[in-house]
Motif scaffolding. Sequence first.
Motif: not given
Length: 267
Positions: A126-127, A130, A135
Motif C-alpha cells: 500500500a505504501t 499510494w 496510504g
Amino acid sequence: AQNYLPLLALFVIYLAISSAKVILTQSSPYYNTEDETNLHFTENAVQYRYAKMIGDGTGIPEVDTRLQHPEGIRVSEELTITLERVSGSLYRVLGLFGYDVPFHVYSVYFIAFFSSLAVFPLYLVATRLWGGWPGGILVVSFYIVMPPAWMRSITSFSREDFTLPFLFTGLACFGLSLRGNRERLMPWSAGVAFSLAAISWHITNFVLVILFLYAIAVYFLYPDERKTLFDALWPILLLLFITGLFSDLLRNKGFVISTPMLVGYGL
C-alpha cells in the motif's frame, strides 16, 4: 523520530487485531482455560492434535491409524503439517524458558498473532501504490475492520490463518518486483513465500493459478513488460519446483506437474 511513527502505528494496529482475535476466542462458550474439550473440532482438531503432539515431545506418527482406521494415513505425504510443526516446535522452545501454560491456551495466542502478520506485507504494498505511509496505514486500517480479516480466526486453528501471511508476502513481493525500480531480491522473496505457502495449505494452488493468469494478461496486453515479467517469475517457479521435489507431500501430489506449474512453465 518521525520516521518511526508509521512503524509504531503499524505495530499498534498489529497488536490490536491480534489481541481482538484472542479476546473474541476467549469470549466463546467453547473456550475454557482449564479444559481443551470442544475448543477445536473437525479439521482444526486434527491440526491441533498434531501440533500438541509435537509440543509435548511425542511427535507425529508416520502412519496414523487413529485418524483413518484400519489402514492409517501417511501423515507427511498426505497432509500439510507445516502449521503443526511450527506451532508445536515454538511451544517446546518457549517451554525451555519457563513458559508452561496449557497448549490449548497457547494455540489461541499463536494463531491470532501469526495470522495477523499479514498486515506487514499489506502495508508494504500500500505504501508503494499510494504514495507513502499514510496510504499504507489507511489500507491496513480498512483491512483489520473487515470481518473476513478476523472472523474465521475465532476459535480456529486452521492452515488458512497460518498460510495467509505467506500468501500476502508472496503477492506483495511479486507485485513490487514488476515496478521499474525492481528490487533484486523481491522475486526470490516471493518464491520463498509461495513455497512456504505451498507446503502449508493446499489452496495455495488456486492462488498460483490467479497469479499466473494475471501474468498471461500482462504478457499479451503489455509487450514491453515481458522481460520484467520473466525476471519476476522464473525465481518463483524455480523455488516452487525445488520445493515440489523435496517435500514429501508435494512430491506425492505431483506438484511439479500440476496445472498451475504447467501454466507457469508455459509462461
